[in-house]
Design an enzyme around this catalytic site. Structure first.
Site, short mmCIF file in Angstrom:
data_model
loop_
_atom_site.label_atom_id
_atom_site.label_comp_id
_atom_site.label_asym_id
_atom_site.label_seq_id
_atom_site.Cartn_x
_atom_site.Cartn_y
_atom_site.Cartn_z
N ARG A 169 0.86 -1.37 0.02
CA ARG A 169 0.19 0.01 0.17
C ARG A 169 1.01 1.15 0.04
NH1 ARG A 169 -5.61 -1.15 1.65
NH2 ARG A 169 -5.94 -2.85 0.44
N ARG A 225 -3.36 6.29 1.32
CA ARG A 225 -4.04 7.59 2.02
C ARG A 225 -2.89 8.21 2.82
NH1 ARG A 225 -9.24 4.58 3.61
NH2 ARG A 225 -7.81 3.02 3.69
N ARG A 236 -6.61 11.40 -5.85
CA ARG A 236 -7.83 10.86 -5.62
C ARG A 236 -8.87 11.65 -5.84
NH1 ARG A 236 -10.19 6.75 -0.98
NH2 ARG A 236 -11.61 8.65 -0.35
N ASP A 263 -6.75 -3.00 -7.75
CA ASP A 263 -7.28 -3.47 -6.46
C ASP A 263 -7.72 -4.91 -6.90
OD1 ASP A 263 -8.11 -2.88 -3.78
OD2 ASP A 263 -9.73 -4.09 -4.20
N TYR A 318 -14.94 -12.24 -0.53
CA TYR A 318 -15.60 -11.04 -0.75
C TYR A 318 -16.61 -11.08 -1.77
CZ TYR A 318 -11.76 -8.50 1.32
OH TYR A 318 -10.71 -7.95 2.06
O1 1CP Z 1 -0.07 0.29 -3.22
C1 1CP Z 1 -0.32 -0.85 -3.18
O2 1CP Z 1 -0.15 -1.61 -2.47
C2 1CP Z 1 -1.06 -1.30 -4.62
C3 1CP Z 1 -2.46 -1.14 -4.69
C4 1CP Z 1 -3.31 -1.84 -4.05
C5 1CP Z 1 -3.28 -3.46 -3.61
C6 1CP Z 1 -2.03 -4.20 -3.87
C7 1CP Z 1 -4.57 -1.61 -3.50
C8 1CP Z 1 -4.87 -0.16 -3.37
N1 1CP Z 1 -5.16 -2.76 -2.86
C9 1CP Z 1 -4.46 -3.88 -3.15
C10 1CP Z 1 -4.62 -5.21 -2.53
C11 1CP Z 1 -5.89 -5.46 -1.66
N2 1CP Z 1 -7.22 -4.86 -1.85
C12 1CP Z 1 -5.84 -6.58 -1.02
C13 1CP Z 1 -4.81 -7.40 -0.56
C14 1CP Z 1 -3.81 -6.83 0.34
C15 1CP Z 1 -4.23 -6.62 1.84
O3 1CP Z 1 -4.65 -7.72 2.49
O4 1CP Z 1 -4.19 -5.48 2.13
C16 1CP Z 1 -7.23 -6.34 -0.35
C17 1CP Z 1 -7.91 -7.52 0.72
C18 1CP Z 1 -7.96 -5.59 -0.91
C19 1CP Z 1 -9.18 -5.11 -0.67
C20 1CP Z 1 -9.38 -3.75 -0.45
N3 1CP Z 1 -9.35 -2.72 -1.12
C21 1CP Z 1 -9.83 -3.26 0.99
C22 1CP Z 1 -10.06 -4.13 2.28
C23 1CP Z 1 -11.55 -4.27 2.66
C24 1CP Z 1 -11.61 -5.12 3.72
O5 1CP Z 1 -12.20 -4.36 4.98
O6 1CP Z 1 -11.64 -6.28 3.86
C25 1CP Z 1 -10.02 -1.94 0.93
C26 1CP Z 1 -10.32 -0.88 2.06
C27 1CP Z 1 -9.82 -1.66 -0.48
C28 1CP Z 1 -9.31 -0.17 -1.03
C29 1CP Z 1 -8.07 0.34 -1.49
N4 1CP Z 1 -7.30 -0.64 -2.49
C30 1CP Z 1 -6.12 0.24 -2.58
C31 1CP Z 1 -6.05 1.63 -1.78
C32 1CP Z 1 -5.18 2.36 -1.66
C33 1CP Z 1 -7.49 1.34 -0.98
C34 1CP Z 1 -8.05 2.27 -0.08
C35 1CP Z 1 -8.80 3.12 -1.04
C36 1CP Z 1 -8.80 4.57 -0.71
O7 1CP Z 1 -8.38 5.24 -1.48
O8 1CP Z 1 -9.73 5.01 -0.04
#
Ligand code: 1CP
Length: 343
Positions: free
Chosen positions: A24, A28, A37, A74, A151
């Site tokens: 990540r 944010r 964003r 994502d 999911y």
């Molecule tokens: O910078 C990076 O790492 C690249 C981008 C990236 C990656 C590799 C994002 C952007 N998401 C992911 C993978 C991802 N997404 C995973 C696997 C890794 C982990 O366990 O964290 C998972 C489970 C998700 C699903 C997801 N997407 C969640 C979790 C939901 C939950 O509560 O179970 C969330 C909150 C997101 C949104 C998201 N994805 C990425 C970002 C930066 C965000 C935040 C969004 C925002 O800007 O508000």
């Protein structure tokens, strides 16, 4: 051999200082990410806007000079490309239409049809492979089938993945058909990322830790093995990082069982244990607790040095044990990098 440090570590080389990137890293906690964003409108619009997605991928590279960039996208784009509805509720997280009955499954698209939705992501990869500094490796990624299925079945993130476990118990045929569809789509998706310029790929199985015993072997190890074998058949020499998060003892032998070149470790395992039991089979990635990015100070320095030292006898990629959180201080990231590189 490639000069990029990340690819050298993935090829099994023990380096003087480990390459470093951060889960990540575009996120944010960075003001420039929040600004972009805002410009995109919302999170999904950002993912599908190739220019802006490339921009946020590059932001942490410019600010910190990480050894790798990870494509900004994502894991939930694959369900969307298979036909699920997907939206994000601000402050809460993702929501999806659910797959819990045969009719839901029958409405999904075939794996071969995902590219129509995912083409902008491949364009992001193409932009990045042109614009990244020559020493920075480009990582593509996807969610592992089990994690993506949790999911799709629950329609949201869940603390214990109970809906997915329930479907597994009540209708194993449907559960396995869904896993199979996601597996095929994941192969298509990652293969297209590699065609577009990704130099290695990472498979995120964030919820692997909730699979016990045989279920772990069947639904975490076996799909990863299949995806990796097919990717390596199509793209000989492609390095793959696998992240069966919170696998515990199941980290042992995971690289051999799946063909992964590197196993990413969460911070629930000690680096000494992982060096003896996992790094003995090849490259490992990890595993500083993301909380240090919030708290900083001497504890961050001490724990970073501890991890670098514990993994210094073999191939290692320095990373956090999970994604950096929005409340992290960007200066603590710099402190971590300086500590790793001043070794
Ligand atoms: O910078 C990076 O790492 C690249 C981008 C990236 C990656 C590799 C994002 C952007 N998401 C992911 C993978 C991802 N997404 C995973 C696997 C890794 C982990 O366990 O964290 C998972 C489970 C998700 C699903 C997801 N997407 C969640 C979790 C939901 C939950 O509560 O179970 C969330 C909150 C997101 C949104 C998201 N994805 C990425 C970002 C930066 C965000 C935040 C969004 C925002 O800007 O508000």
């Amino acid at each position: 051999m490639s000069q990029k440090k990340l690819l050298r570590a993935l090829a099994g080389e023990t380096l003087d200082t480990p390459p470093i990137w951060m889960m990540r890293q575009a996120g944010r906690y960075l003001p420039e990410y929040r600004a972009t964003r805002e410009k995109a409108g919302d999170f999904l619009s950002l993912c599908y806007n190739s220019d802006l997605a490339a921009e946020v991928t590059l932001q942490p590279i410019r600010r910190y000079g990480f050894d790798a960039a990870i494509l900004f996208a994502d894991i939930l784009l694959v369900p969307q490309a298979l036909g699920a509805d997907l939206w994000f509720v601000t402050g809460e997280g993702p929501r999806l239409s659910t797959v819990t009955a045969q009719s839901d499954f029958d409405a999904l698209k075939p794996a071969a049809d995902i590219h129509e939705t995912l083409n902008p992501i491949y364009e992001t990869v193409r932009i990045l492979s042109r614009e990244l500094p020559s020493e920075t490796a480009l990582i593509g990624f996807a969610g592992a089938p089990w994690t993506v299925a949790t999911y799709m079945i629950a329609g949201r993130g869940t603390p214990d993945q109970a809906p997915a476990h329930a479907l597994m118990a009540q209708n194993r045929t449907l559960f396995e058909a869904l896993l199979e569809r996601i597996t095929e789509a994941t192969i298509e998706y990652l293969s297209a990322q590699v065609d577009a310029g990704a130099e290695c790929v990472k498979l995120f199985d964030s919820w692997a830790g909730s699979l016990g015993g045989d279920d772990f072997d069947r639904y975490a190890t076996a799909p990863a093995a299949r995806i990796i074998a097919e990717l390596k058949r199509r793209h000989p020499g492609l390095p793959v990082i696998a992240f069966p998060r919170e696998a515990g003892d199941k980290y042992i032998g995971f690289a051999k069982a799946t063909g992964a070149d590197c196993v990413a470790l969460d911070n629930s395992v000690s680096p000494e244990w992982a060096a003896a039991n996992v790094q003995c089979d090849g490259c490992v990635q990890g595993n500083l607790s993301p909380t240090h990015m919030v708290t900083g100070g001497q504890a961050l320095i001490d724990e970073t040095r501890h991890i670098v030292e514990a993994f210094s006898k073999g191939p290692h990629i320095f990373n956090l044990g999970h994604g950096i959180t929005p409340d992290a201080d960007p200066e603590n990231v710099q402190l971590m990098i300086d500590t790793v590189r001043s070794k």
